[in-house]
Design a protein around this motif. Structure first.
Motif: not given
Length: 352
Positions: A3-11, A25-36
Motif C-alpha cells: 500500500x505504501x508503494x501504491x500511495x507513493x505512485x499515486x502521490x 493537495x494534489x499529492x495527498x489526493x493522488x495518494x488516496x486515490x491510488x489506494x482505492x
C-alpha cells in the motif's frame, strides 16, 4: 505492490499532473486515490479460496477503473471548488492514479485480473517483488521534498522517472536470467516444461527459477552476476493428491485456474491442503488452503475452504540472500525449507 508503494505512485503522479494548480493537495489526493483499488481486501467473498482468487479482480479492472475515472471527472466539473482545473486534466489525473495501481500489481507474481469481467487468467509479469525499496524510495523521498516545499517542482517528476527506470531494469534483468536459464533447461531436456522466473525478496539481482516436471519441482537461485553455465537445481517431490477432488470441486477448479501448474496438493492433518507454489520459497510459501476432508470410507469430499498456517520465512536468511548476489554457494532453495521433500538428484544442496 504494498500500500505504501501504491500511495507513493499515486502521490507522485498527482503532484506531477496537478501540483502547479493544487499544491500539496494534489499529492495527498493522488495518494488516496491510488489506494482505492485495494479496498477489495475488506470484502468477504464467502470462503478463503474465494477471498484469495477474487482479490485484484473487479476493483483492479482497467474497464471498471476507467469508468470510475469518468465518474470522478464528471463530479469535478459540477463542483465550484474544482472547476478551475480543466476537465481534461481532471480525467488524466483520476485515470492515471487509478489505472497505474493494477498495472503495477501486474508486474508482481500474484497476478491481476486487468481485463475483468473477461475470464482470462490473471496477468503476472513477475519482474518485481511485492516490496522493493529501490522502487519505492525515489518516489517517497520526492514526495517528502514536495510536501515540505509546498509545490511539486521537479522532485516528483525525478522520483517518478527513477522508479520507472528501475521497473524497466527489472524487465531487462528477467530477460537476462531467462537467457541464462534456457540453455540449461534444453541441456536437461526440460525446455518444454512450465517455467517461472521471479525476483527474490527486496531485490532484482537474485532470481528464483521454478520448473514443474510432473511430480518434481525444480528450484534454482540465479544471480545476474553468476558465471555462465553454473545453474544448479534443488529437486523436490511435488505431491498431487486427490486429483478427482481438484477437478470436481469449485475450490479446486478455482485454485487451478489461479495458480496451476505451480501448485501442489497433499494430506495435512487429515485435510487436503493445496499450496500455491508461486509466492514464497520452498517450505515457506505464503498461501495454502484446506479444501477437502476424508469421509468415513476414506474418500475425499469437498469441505469449506480455510487458510492453512504456513511457516514464516527465516529472516536470518536475508544476509545469505545478500551474499548470494556474488557467491553461488551462499544460499540454495532447500535452505528455506522443504528438505523432507528433497530428492536424491538435487544439485545445489545435496541431501545429507
Amino acid at each position: 505492490m504494498d500500500s505504501l508503494t501504491q500511495a507513493c505512485l499515486g502521490g507522485a503522479l498527482g503532484g506531477a499532473l496537478l501540483g502547479r494548480r493544487l499544491g500539496r493537495k494534489s499529492i495527498l489526493l493522488g495518494a488516496v486515490t491510488a489506494t482505492l483499488p485495494d479496498l477489495d481486501s475488506f470484502i468477504d467473498y464467502g470462503s478463503a479460496v474465494a477471498d484469495y482468487t477474487y482479490h485484484r479482480s473487479a476493483t483492479h479492472s482497467v474497464f471498471v477503473l476507467s469508468l470510475l475515472a469518468c465518474v470522478f471527472t464528471l463530479v469535478c466539473t459540477r463542483l465550484p471548488a474544482t472547476r478551475q482545473v480543466p476537465t481534461r486534466q481532471w480525467f488524466w489525473f483520476w485515470w492515471l492514479c487509478l489505472v497505474t495501481h493494477p498495472l503495477l500489481d501486474a508486474f508482481t507474481t500474484y497476478g491481476t485480473q486487468l481485463l475483468w469481467p473477461i475470464a482470462s487468467p490473471p496477468v503476472a509479469w513477475k519482474t518485481i517483488f511485492i516490496i522493493d525499496p529501490l522502487y519505492t524510495l525515489p518516489m517517497l523521498l520526492a514526495i517528502i521534498v514536495a510536501l515540505i516545499r509546498g509545490t511539486h517542482g521537479r522532485a516528483v517528476v525525478i522520483g517518478l522517472a527513477m522508479s520507472t527506470a528501475y521497473l524497466g531494469f527489472s524487465v531487462v534483468a528477467k530477460s537476462m536470467v531467462l537467457a541464462q536459464v534456457s540453455p540449461a533447461l534444453i541441456q536437461r531436456g526440460l525446455d518444454d516444461r512450465p517455467v517461472m522466473v521471479q525476483p527474490t525478496p527486496l531485490n532484482t539481482l537474485v532470481w528464483r527459477v521454478t520448473v514443474i516436471d510432473d511430480d518434481r519441482q525444480l528450484e534454482a537461485l540465479v544471480s545476474l552476476l553468476d558465471a555462465p553455465h553454473t545453474l544448479t537445481f534443488d529437486s523436490f517431490r511435488r505431491p498431487m493428491m486427490a486429483h478427482g477432488l481438484l477437478v470436481d470441486s469449485w475450490a479446486g477448479q478455482r485454485l487451478g485456474w489461479f495458480a496451476a501448474p505451480f501448485w501442489r496438493s497433499e494430506e495435512r492433518d487429515g485435510a487436503l491442503a493445496v499450496t500455491d507454489l508461486r509466492m514464497g520459497q520452498p517450505g515457506t510459501y505464503s498461501f495454502a488452503f484446506n479444501i477437502g476432508e476424508r469421509d468415513d470410507n476414506g474418500h475425499w469430499q469437498p469441505a469449506p475452504s480455510r487458510s492453512v498456517d504456513m511457516p514464516r520465512p527465516d529472516t536470518g536468511l536475508l544476509s545469505a540472500l545478500l551474499k548470494r548476489i556474488t557467491h553461488p554457494e551462499a544460499l540454495c532453495p532447500s535452505d528455506f525449507g522443504d528438505r523432507d521433500l528433497l530428492l536424491p538428484d538435487t544439485e545445489c544442496r545435496p541431501k545429507a
